[in-house]
Design a protein around this motif. Structure first.
Motif, PDB file in Angstrom:
ATOM      1  N   ALA A   1      -2.785  -1.745  -4.675  1.00 58.34           N
ATOM      2  CA  ALA A   1      -2.639  -1.233  -4.483  1.00 58.34           C
ATOM      3  C   ALA A   1      -2.598   0.231  -4.836  1.00 58.34           C
ATOM      4  CB  ALA A   1      -1.390  -0.800  -3.726  1.00 58.34           C
ATOM      5  N   SER A   2      -2.036   1.143  -6.002  1.00 57.17           N
ATOM      6  CA  SER A   2      -1.962   2.106  -6.965  1.00 57.17           C
ATOM      7  C   SER A   2      -4.441   2.850  -6.638  1.00 57.17           C
ATOM      8  CB  SER A   2      -1.679   2.306  -7.647  1.00 57.17           C
ATOM      9  OG  SER A   2      -0.218   2.218  -8.229  1.00 57.17           O
ATOM     10  N   VAL A   3      -5.204   1.660  -7.302  1.00 59.54           N
ATOM     11  CA  VAL A   3      -6.257   1.678  -7.120  1.00 59.54           C
ATOM     12  C   VAL A   3      -6.688   2.592  -5.484  1.00 59.54           C
ATOM     13  CG1 VAL A   3      -8.273   0.903  -7.388  1.00 59.54           C
ATOM     14  CG2 VAL A   3      -7.217   0.088  -8.971  1.00 59.54           C
ATOM     15  N   ILE A   4      -6.130   1.371  -4.922  1.00 63.69           N
ATOM     16  CA  ILE A   4      -6.396   2.637  -3.283  1.00 63.69           C
ATOM     17  C   ILE A   4      -6.238   3.777  -3.004  1.00 63.69           C
ATOM     18  CG2 ILE A   4      -6.336   1.769  -1.326  1.00 63.69           C
ATOM     19  CD1 ILE A   4      -6.264  -1.405  -1.579  1.00 63.69           C
ATOM     20  N   ALA A   5      -4.839   3.717  -3.095  1.00 60.44           N
ATOM     21  CA  ALA A   5      -4.478   5.272  -3.245  1.00 60.44           C
ATOM     22  C   ALA A   5      -4.810   6.336  -3.324  1.00 60.44           C
ATOM     23  CB  ALA A   5      -2.592   5.246  -3.297  1.00 60.44           C
TER      24      ALA A   5
ATOM     25  N   LEU B   1       0.634  -1.354   0.264  1.00 60.57           N
ATOM     26  CA  LEU B   1      -0.228   0.129   0.145  1.00 60.57           C
ATOM     27  C   LEU B   1       1.118   1.605  -0.504  1.00 60.57           C
ATOM     28  CD1 LEU B   1      -3.029   0.127   0.000  1.00 60.57           C
ATOM     29  CD2 LEU B   1      -2.716   0.232   2.465  1.00 60.57           C
ATOM     30  N   GLY B   2       1.710   1.574   0.445  1.00 61.15           N
ATOM     31  CA  GLY B   2       2.970   2.318   0.041  1.00 61.15           C
ATOM     32  C   GLY B   2       3.349   2.337  -0.706  1.00 61.15           C
ATOM     33  N   ALA B   3       3.419   1.707  -1.428  1.00 61.47           N
ATOM     34  CA  ALA B   3       3.883   1.554  -3.024  1.00 61.47           C
ATOM     35  C   ALA B   3       2.924   1.466  -3.177  1.00 61.47           C
ATOM     36  CB  ALA B   3       4.532   0.198  -3.543  1.00 61.47           C
ATOM     37  N   GLY B   4       1.755   1.776  -3.293  1.00 63.84           N
ATOM     38  CA  GLY B   4       0.960   2.609  -3.979  1.00 63.84           C
ATOM     39  C   GLY B   4       0.738   3.799  -3.956  1.00 63.84           C
ATOM     40  N   PHE B   5       1.037   4.457  -2.568  1.00 72.27           N
ATOM     41  CA  PHE B   5       0.548   5.477  -2.247  1.00 72.27           C
ATOM     42  C   PHE B   5       2.416   6.230  -3.120  1.00 72.27           C
ATOM     43  CE2 PHE B   5      -2.199   5.123   0.818  1.00 72.27           C
ATOM     44  CZ  PHE B   5      -3.051   5.798   0.505  1.00 72.27           C
ATOM     45  N   ARG B   6       3.183   6.483  -3.082  1.00 75.06           N
ATOM     46  CA  ARG B   6       4.107   7.100  -3.649  1.00 75.06           C
ATOM     47  C   ARG B   6       4.197   6.702  -4.903  1.00 75.06           C
ATOM     48  NH1 ARG B   6      10.065   6.402  -4.698  1.00 75.06           N
ATOM     49  NH2 ARG B   6      10.993   7.952  -4.534  1.00 75.06           N
ATOM     50  N   TRP B   7       3.352   5.114  -5.104  1.00 73.56           N
ATOM     51  CA  TRP B   7       3.604   5.361  -6.999  1.00 73.56           C
ATOM     52  C   TRP B   7       3.017   6.350  -7.965  1.00 73.56           C
ATOM     53  CZ3 TRP B   7       5.581  -0.318  -7.576  1.00 73.56           C
ATOM     54  CH2 TRP B   7       6.110  -0.667  -6.957  1.00 73.56           C
ATOM     55  N   ALA B   8       1.554   6.099  -7.180  1.00 77.16           N
ATOM     56  CA  ALA B   8       0.452   6.282  -7.930  1.00 77.16           C
ATOM     57  C   ALA B   8      -0.124   7.662  -7.151  1.00 77.16           C
ATOM     58  CB  ALA B   8      -1.124   5.869  -7.442  1.00 77.16           C
ATOM     59  N   VAL B   9       0.141   8.135  -5.816  1.00 78.56           N
ATOM     60  CA  VAL B   9      -0.351   9.790  -5.669  1.00 78.56           C
ATOM     61  C   VAL B   9       1.158  10.780  -5.201  1.00 78.56           C
ATOM     62  CG1 VAL B   9      -1.368  10.865  -3.414  1.00 78.56           C
ATOM     63  CG2 VAL B   9      -1.973   8.213  -4.785  1.00 78.56           C
ATOM     64  N   GLU B  10       1.688  10.324  -4.645  1.00 79.51           N
ATOM     65  CA  GLU B  10       2.970  11.558  -4.091  1.00 79.51           C
ATOM     66  C   GLU B  10       3.757  11.467  -5.777  1.00 79.51           C
ATOM     67  OE1 GLU B  10       5.406   9.853  -0.419  1.00 79.51           O
ATOM     68  OE2 GLU B  10       7.285  10.637  -1.902  1.00 79.51           O
ATOM     69  N   ILE B  11       4.359  10.662  -6.453  1.00 77.52           N
ATOM     70  CA  ILE B  11       5.162  10.857  -7.254  1.00 77.52           C
ATOM     71  C   ILE B  11       4.865  11.748  -8.068  1.00 77.52           C
ATOM     72  CG2 ILE B  11       6.653   9.377  -9.075  1.00 77.52           C
ATOM     73  CD1 ILE B  11       7.882   7.958  -7.351  1.00 77.52           C
ATOM     74  N   PRO B  12       3.439  11.052  -9.065  1.00 75.59           N
ATOM     75  CA  PRO B  12       2.842  12.337 -10.027  1.00 75.59           C
ATOM     76  C   PRO B  12       2.382  12.938  -9.465  1.00 75.59           C
ATOM     77  CG  PRO B  12       1.423   9.724  -9.701  1.00 75.59           C
ATOM     78  CD  PRO B  12       3.303   9.805  -8.512  1.00 75.59           C
ATOM     79  N   LYS B  13       2.241  13.060  -8.089  1.00 76.65           N
ATOM     80  CA  LYS B  13       1.248  14.415  -7.468  1.00 76.65           C
ATOM     81  C   LYS B  13      -0.672  14.577  -8.120  1.00 76.65           C
ATOM     82  CE  LYS B  13       5.001  17.874  -7.319  1.00 76.65           C
ATOM     83  NZ  LYS B  13       5.822  17.056  -7.701  1.00 76.65           N
TER      84      LYS B  13
ATOM     85  N   THR C   1       9.474   5.464   0.510  1.00 79.73           N
ATOM     86  CA  THR C   1       9.745   6.030   1.796  1.00 79.73           C
ATOM     87  C   THR C   1       9.200   7.240   2.683  1.00 79.73           C
ATOM     88  OG1 THR C   1      10.002   8.262   0.022  1.00 79.73           O
ATOM     89  CG2 THR C   1      11.941   7.029   0.753  1.00 79.73           C
ATOM     90  N   ALA C   2       9.273   7.250   4.014  1.00 77.88           N
ATOM     91  CA  ALA C   2       8.075   7.031   5.001  1.00 77.88           C
ATOM     92  C   ALA C   2       7.258   7.669   4.516  1.00 77.88           C
ATOM     93  CB  ALA C   2       9.477   7.816   5.811  1.00 77.88           C
ATOM     94  N   PRO C   3       7.113   8.796   3.892  1.00 76.16           N
ATOM     95  CA  PRO C   3       5.494   9.828   4.007  1.00 76.16           C
ATOM     96  C   PRO C   3       4.829   8.359   3.241  1.00 76.16           C
ATOM     97  CG  PRO C   3       7.152  11.290   2.986  1.00 76.16           C
ATOM     98  CD  PRO C   3       7.903  10.247   3.210  1.00 76.16           C
ATOM     99  N   ALA C   4       4.904   7.795   2.535  1.00 78.47           N
ATOM    100  CA  ALA C   4       3.705   7.277   1.486  1.00 78.47           C
ATOM    101  C   ALA C   4       3.667   5.903   2.340  1.00 78.47           C
ATOM    102  CB  ALA C   4       4.389   6.250   0.541  1.00 78.47           C
ATOM    103  N   TYR C   5       4.058   5.051   3.349  1.00 80.36           N
ATOM    104  CA  TYR C   5       4.015   4.162   4.655  1.00 80.36           C
ATOM    105  C   TYR C   5       3.596   5.281   5.812  1.00 80.36           C
ATOM    106  CZ  TYR C   5       8.229   1.061   2.979  1.00 80.36           C
ATOM    107  OH  TYR C   5       8.371   0.124   2.082  1.00 80.36           O
TER     108      TYR C   5
END
Ligand code: ZN
Ligand code: ZN
Length: 368
Positions: free
Chosen positions: A194-198, A164-176, A311-315
């Motif tokens: 996980a990207s769907v959920i994030a 799920l952390g990967a979902g948040f970093r890859w699908a949300v944090e990096i592409p904003k 990294t930590a923010p997505a976790y």
């Protein structure tokens, strides 16, 4: 009380795993011992097992551990703000804190202590040895990174902080990704879901997921978890469907998490909207990508962004979502395996066991 020894799974060569009993090392003021509650099985574990990813051997695999602090030095307890009995999610990297990567905030690609200095990747002969999560107990280094988690959730659910952390970093944090965005996710595996959920949690307006015919169950699950539409790439014209679903604009964000196939990378240029972002997160064995039309990046002013690790923010975002109980994450969890069944667990995720299909699975050693 800590036992004197821990069961561990040791990888000795490609497709060679053995169960061993090793002494639990003493700790100092800055380190700790974790009793493993669950360790996620990762796609890269399959590649490590088959020898596709080279690692120092022998090694205790397992870089997605969740557990309870069994012993901790006083200074570590203060620095990490945890104590004996607390449940923690452990990040894989053990960064040096001083190299250029660390100083730039990219501690997950730190090489300050040698290649891939991370839980599950440090060789057994490097003291004190218990570096990996496929075990009853694991050593926590002064530079290990832990996140405290609520202890009342099932371990097999809490351990999903990793995908799920990967979902948040890859699908949300990096592409904003934010409200109004259409997100197209290529690949409905653990990371795709996980990207769907994030993306849903980030307020994306429309979420579309692609998959193969044999992924029908995963695509159905994607809808349950928040996708608005799914596309079977073997039956449908993906570019046309994406145009239809986006009023001809294309996707603002494309997340490429398919495994090995290079065609989706080239195709993503056709799916992305003007000014859109493409995140490449699935590795392709370092193969070149045929039919990659770079002019599409130019004329669309698209951006291609690489994503490697979390990294930590997505976790933190993942842990908060898990603890909120708002998403039926248990629908993604397919298998719990005993420590002794580590090999079967890896083969199941790798699709080598006939009739078994895994989305998220973990080892549950239950050291008691
Ligand atoms: Zn992993
Ligand atoms: Zn570093």
């Amino acid at each position: 009380m800590l036992p004197r020894t821990s069961r561990v799974v040791v990888q000795e060569g490609p497709r060679q795993l053995a169960m061993r009993e090793l002494p639990i090392p003493p700790i100092d003021d800055d380190s700790a011992i974790l009793r493993i509650e669950a360790c996620g099985i990762c796609g890269s574990d399959v590649e490590q097992y088959t020898g596709t990813i080279p690692v120092p051997l022998p090694v205790i695999p397992g870089h997605e551990p969740l557990g309870v602090i069994a012993a901790i030095g006083d200074r570590a307890a203060k620095r990490w703000r945890v104590d004996v009995g607390d449940r923690v999610a452990v990040e894989a990297p053990i960064p040096c804190g001083h190299c250029r990567s660390c100083l730039l905030g990219r501690y997950h690609v730190c090489r300050g202590r040698g290649a891939m200095f991370a839980h599950g990747y440090v060789g057994l002969d490097r003291e004190p040895g218990l570096w990996g999560g496929y075990a009853d107990y694991m050593y926590l280094d002064p530079c290990s990174i832990v996140h405290k988690m609520r202890a009342d959730l099932p371990a097999s659910l809490a351990v999903m902080f990793n995908p799920l952390g990967a979902g948040f970093r890859w699908a949300v944090e990096i592409p904003k990704t934010g409200p109004g965005d259409t997100v197209l996710i290529l690949g409905p595996g653990q990371r795709g879901l996980a990207s769907v959920i994030a993306a849903r949690a980030a307020g994306a307006e429309r979420i579309i997921v692609t998959g193969l015919e044999r992924d029908a169950a995963k695509l159905a699950l994607a809808k349950e978890l928040g996708a608005d539409a799914t596309i079977d790439v073997e039956q449908e014209d993906v570019a046309r469907r994406v145009r239809e679903l986006t009023d001809g604009h294309g996707a603002d964000v494309v997340i490429e998490v398919s495994s090995y196939a290079t065609a989706p990378v080239a195709a993503s240029l056709h799916y992305v909207a003007m000014g859109g972002r493409i995140v490449l997160a699935g590795v392709k064995g370092f193969k070149p990508v045929p039919d990659f039309v770079s002019d599409l990046i130019v004329v669309k002013e698209a951006r291609i962004l690489g994503a490697f690790g979390v990294t930590a923010p997505a976790y933190d975002a993942a842990i908060r979502l898990i603890e909120s109980g708002r998403v039926p994450l248990e629908r993604m969890h397919t298998h719990d395996f005993e420590l002794a069944d580590a090999e079967r667990a890896i083969q199941t995720l790798g699709g080598e066991i006939a009739g078994e299909s895994s989305i998220h699975s973990c080892l549950v050693p239950d050291a008691g």
